[in-house]
Write an enzyme that holds these catalytic residues in place. Structure first.
Site, mmCIF file in Angstrom:
data_model
loop_
_atom_site.group_PDB
_atom_site.id
_atom_site.type_symbol
_atom_site.label_atom_id
_atom_site.label_comp_id
_atom_site.label_asym_id
_atom_site.label_seq_id
_atom_site.Cartn_x
_atom_site.Cartn_y
_atom_site.Cartn_z
ATOM 1 N N HIS A 137 0.946 -1.232 0.006
ATOM 2 C CA HIS A 137 -0.052 -0.274 0.178
ATOM 3 C C HIS A 137 0.924 1.150 0.129
ATOM 4 O O HIS A 137 1.956 1.200 0.593
ATOM 5 C CB HIS A 137 -1.150 -0.010 1.233
ATOM 6 N N ASP A 197 -8.086 -5.787 -0.276
ATOM 7 C CA ASP A 197 -8.375 -6.590 -1.376
ATOM 8 C C ASP A 197 -7.751 -7.865 -1.306
ATOM 9 O O ASP A 197 -8.355 -8.682 -1.833
ATOM 10 C CB ASP A 197 -7.808 -5.838 -2.636
HETATM 11 N N1 COA Z 1 4.284 -7.440 -4.590
HETATM 12 C C1 COA Z 1 5.701 -7.476 -4.578
HETATM 13 N N2 COA Z 1 6.373 -6.318 -4.513
HETATM 14 C C2 COA Z 1 5.948 -5.297 -4.255
HETATM 15 C C3 COA Z 1 4.096 -5.203 -4.167
HETATM 16 C C4 COA Z 1 3.663 -6.498 -4.507
HETATM 17 N N3 COA Z 1 2.223 -6.372 -4.400
HETATM 18 N N4 COA Z 1 4.066 -3.941 -4.137
HETATM 19 C C5 COA Z 1 5.189 -3.317 -3.871
HETATM 20 N N5 COA Z 1 6.091 -3.958 -3.953
HETATM 21 C C6 COA Z 1 7.501 -3.634 -3.939
HETATM 22 C C7 COA Z 1 7.930 -2.921 -5.452
HETATM 23 O O1 COA Z 1 8.384 -3.952 -6.244
HETATM 24 C C8 COA Z 1 9.090 -1.970 -4.908
HETATM 25 O O2 COA Z 1 10.252 -2.713 -4.648
HETATM 26 P P1 COA Z 1 11.603 -1.966 -4.876
HETATM 27 O O3 COA Z 1 11.800 -0.743 -3.956
HETATM 28 O O4 COA Z 1 12.430 -3.083 -4.256
HETATM 29 O O5 COA Z 1 11.519 -1.671 -6.267
HETATM 30 C C9 COA Z 1 8.642 -1.597 -3.536
HETATM 31 O O6 COA Z 1 7.701 -2.495 -3.129
HETATM 32 C C10 COA Z 1 7.754 -0.280 -3.536
HETATM 33 O O7 COA Z 1 6.407 -0.564 -4.601
HETATM 34 P P2 COA Z 1 5.793 0.619 -5.334
HETATM 35 O O8 COA Z 1 5.140 0.081 -6.485
HETATM 36 O O9 COA Z 1 6.840 1.637 -5.780
HETATM 37 O O10 COA Z 1 4.886 1.377 -4.343
HETATM 38 P P3 COA Z 1 3.665 2.153 -4.747
HETATM 39 O O11 COA Z 1 3.513 2.763 -3.143
HETATM 40 O O12 COA Z 1 3.738 3.112 -5.719
HETATM 41 O O13 COA Z 1 2.357 1.195 -4.903
HETATM 42 C C11 COA Z 1 0.740 -0.358 -4.525
HETATM 43 C C12 COA Z 1 1.654 0.914 -4.185
HETATM 44 C C13 COA Z 1 -0.470 -0.642 -3.836
HETATM 45 C C14 COA Z 1 0.124 0.213 -5.983
HETATM 46 C C15 COA Z 1 1.704 -1.515 -4.657
HETATM 47 O O14 COA Z 1 1.807 -2.058 -3.572
HETATM 48 C C16 COA Z 1 0.889 -2.769 -5.510
HETATM 49 O O15 COA Z 1 0.842 -2.541 -6.755
HETATM 50 N N6 COA Z 1 0.235 -3.760 -4.865
HETATM 51 C C17 COA Z 1 -0.508 -4.684 -5.552
HETATM 52 C C18 COA Z 1 -1.796 -4.271 -6.228
HETATM 53 C C19 COA Z 1 -2.727 -3.912 -4.964
HETATM 54 O O16 COA Z 1 -3.019 -4.936 -4.219
HETATM 55 N N7 COA Z 1 -3.622 -2.966 -4.971
HETATM 56 C C20 COA Z 1 -4.442 -2.618 -4.163
HETATM 57 C C21 COA Z 1 -4.147 -1.418 -3.236
HETATM 58 S S1 COA Z 1 -5.338 -1.140 -2.034
#
Ligand code: COA
Length: 415
Positions: free
Chosen positions: A294, A355
């Site tokens: 998140h 979720d």
């Molecule tokens: N699985 C594996 N790794 C994850 C991850 C996941 N679901 N979510 C984040 N990470 C990792 C990224 O690869 C990144 O790693 P790094 O720093 O080594 O490159 C780090 O955590 C930060 O991720 P980032 O995508 O930059 O974070 P964000 O704040 O932009 O994104 C979300 C937040 C929610 C979009 C992201 O966690 C995600 O895509 N989750 C899955 C989708 C989901 O469940 N969405 C519902 C949200 S309520």
């Protein structure tokens, strides 16, 4: 050249007047990002609005609506009470509550032309695209909706629209424009569950659990869909345009669409024994695990915790192992997935979000995965409307951020 240490000192001098330690740290992160990158990827941490609707303390895993912890609202309140709270700022008195309950039930029906069109929509259309299209079509029966200066009328419009979300989904599912005719309902939650899963809506404890699940989803500060609603609202477009845009945003897999993907992932994994290999494979290929992580929470999402500790244990009881082995297997896979993800990603402060667990609940209600995010939308529309009403009373500035141009310098046509 300014050394890193000097820069740090300069930033601290600039922030001297900011007394709140947390705010200081926040501004420091913002300034550092700006200096390092020149812009804010994903608008992370950028304050775009002052809002009193909800608040997240991401370090401690706390979410409040108008100051009330979401767990307390889910435990003690009805959907109607929380809707009133979000829209008006305070919990209702009995008469106010009765009036809202009545309005939500009385205004649930769609104009006939919209109902007939929704019933004829291709079943191939994803339910979230169907929902955003149907919301836009409602504008045809509400020609005054472009006049957005009267907040009393805006409020009535918002209630009217919240009431119609379940009907849109029920009409699409049943392909019958009059599927709810002649039936009486005592609450929004009972009706909404009837629209998705008529059998389950006969069980009062399921209706209550469903109501709790709605309450958990009703608002969540400046998430992507609320931001979209506010961005469109800032151009003074009407309610149908901004809510339709918010639905489109919510449909994305990185936002509300994750609940559908979580259950599909669990089905693909096939059982707890396959979790380790599947997760390792995903991580190796830099694929995100749906339902994990998140932007704001750096600990367990309180909504996910409520699902896990208070809703799911009432459903995934031992007898279910024999009665519904496939469903039980999904649950067992999720439990194992959570464990393994904590081992692999806990150090990155990645935990299950709402979720991760909500999809299992919706599956237990016999709802098809493609419809999961429409349930999220039925709840979140109350938050979107609360933000819109707040915005209408605010500074009225159109959202127009800045880009760093990274294209060609001026060039000319040569013939
Ligand atoms: N699985 C594996 N790794 C994850 C991850 C996941 N679901 N979510 C984040 N990470 C990792 C990224 O690869 C990144 O790693 P790094 O720093 O080594 O490159 C780090 O955590 C930060 O991720 P980032 O995508 O930059 O974070 P964000 O704040 O932009 O994104 C979300 C937040 C929610 C979009 C992201 O966690 C995600 O895509 N989750 C899955 C989708 C989901 O469940 N969405 C519902 C949200 S309520």
């Amino acid at each position: 050249m300014v050394t890193e240490r000097k820069m740090e000192e300069k930033i601290q001098a600039l922030l001297e007047h900011v007394e709140d330690q947390e705010q200081r740290e926040h501004y420091t992160r913002l300034i550092t990002t700006l200096l390092e990158k020149g812009y804010f990827p994903g608008l992370a941490e950028v304050p775009v609005v002052k809002s009193a609707v909800s608040h997240i303390d991401g370090m401690h895993g706390k979410l409040t609506y108008r100051g009330y912890p979401v767990e307390e609202l889910a435990e003690f309140c009805s959907f109607e009470e929380v809707t009133y709270l979000l829209l008006h700022g305070d919990l209702p008195l009995k008469d106010e509550l009765d009036e809202l309950r009545m309005k939500l039930l009385e205004q649930k029906d769609l104009p006939l032309d919209v109902a007939e069109l929704v019933a004829k929509f291709s079943p191939k259309l994803h339910p979230m695209n169907m929902l955003s299209s149907a919301v836009l079509m409602l504008e045809g029966a509400d020609k005054g909706s472009a006049m957005i200066k009267n907040n009393k009328e805006n409020l009535e419009r918002a209630i009217c629209l919240i009431a119609k979300f379940p009907t849109i989904v029920g009409t699409f599912l049943s392909k019958d424009p009059s599927f709810n005719k002649g039936k009486k309902f005592s609450s929004f939650s009972e009706y909404a569950l009837f629209c998705l899963s008529p059998e389950q809506s006969r069980l009062p404890e399921r209706v209550r659990q469903f109501e709790q699940s709605l309450i958990l989803h009703m608002d969540h500060t400046m998430n992507n869909s609320t931001f979209s609603a506010r961005a469109v609202g800032s151009s003074e477009a009407g309610i149908y345009s901004l809510i339709s845009s918010a639905i489109n945003s919510l449909s994305g897999p990185l936002h509300g669409g994750a609940n559908e993907r979580v259950v599909k992932t669990l089905e693909k994994i096939g059982g707890p024994e396959n979790v380790v290999a599947e997760v390792d494979d995903s991580l190796e290929h830099h694929q995100k695990i749906m339902g994990i992580g998140h932007r704001i929470y750096k600990t367990y999402d309180p909504r996910a915790k409520f699902f896990k500790d208070h809703i799911l244990p009432n459903i995934f009881v031992d007898e279910l192992k024999d009665e519904e082995p496939d469903l039980w297997r999904l649950y067992a896979t999720a439990v194992q997935l959570e464990k393994y993800v904590a081992e692999k990603l806990g150090k990155k402060k990645l935990y299950p979000n709402v979720d991760f667990w909500s999809g299992l609940f919706y599956r237990a209600l016999a709802v098809e995965p493609e419809f999961f995010t429409t349930i999220f939308a039925m709840a979140r529309v109350a938050g979107w409307c609360a933000h819109w009403l707040e915005q209408r009373e605010g500074d009225g500035k159109i959202y127009r951020p800045f880009q760093l141009y990274a294209g060609f310098d001026i060039r000319h046509i040569v013939r």
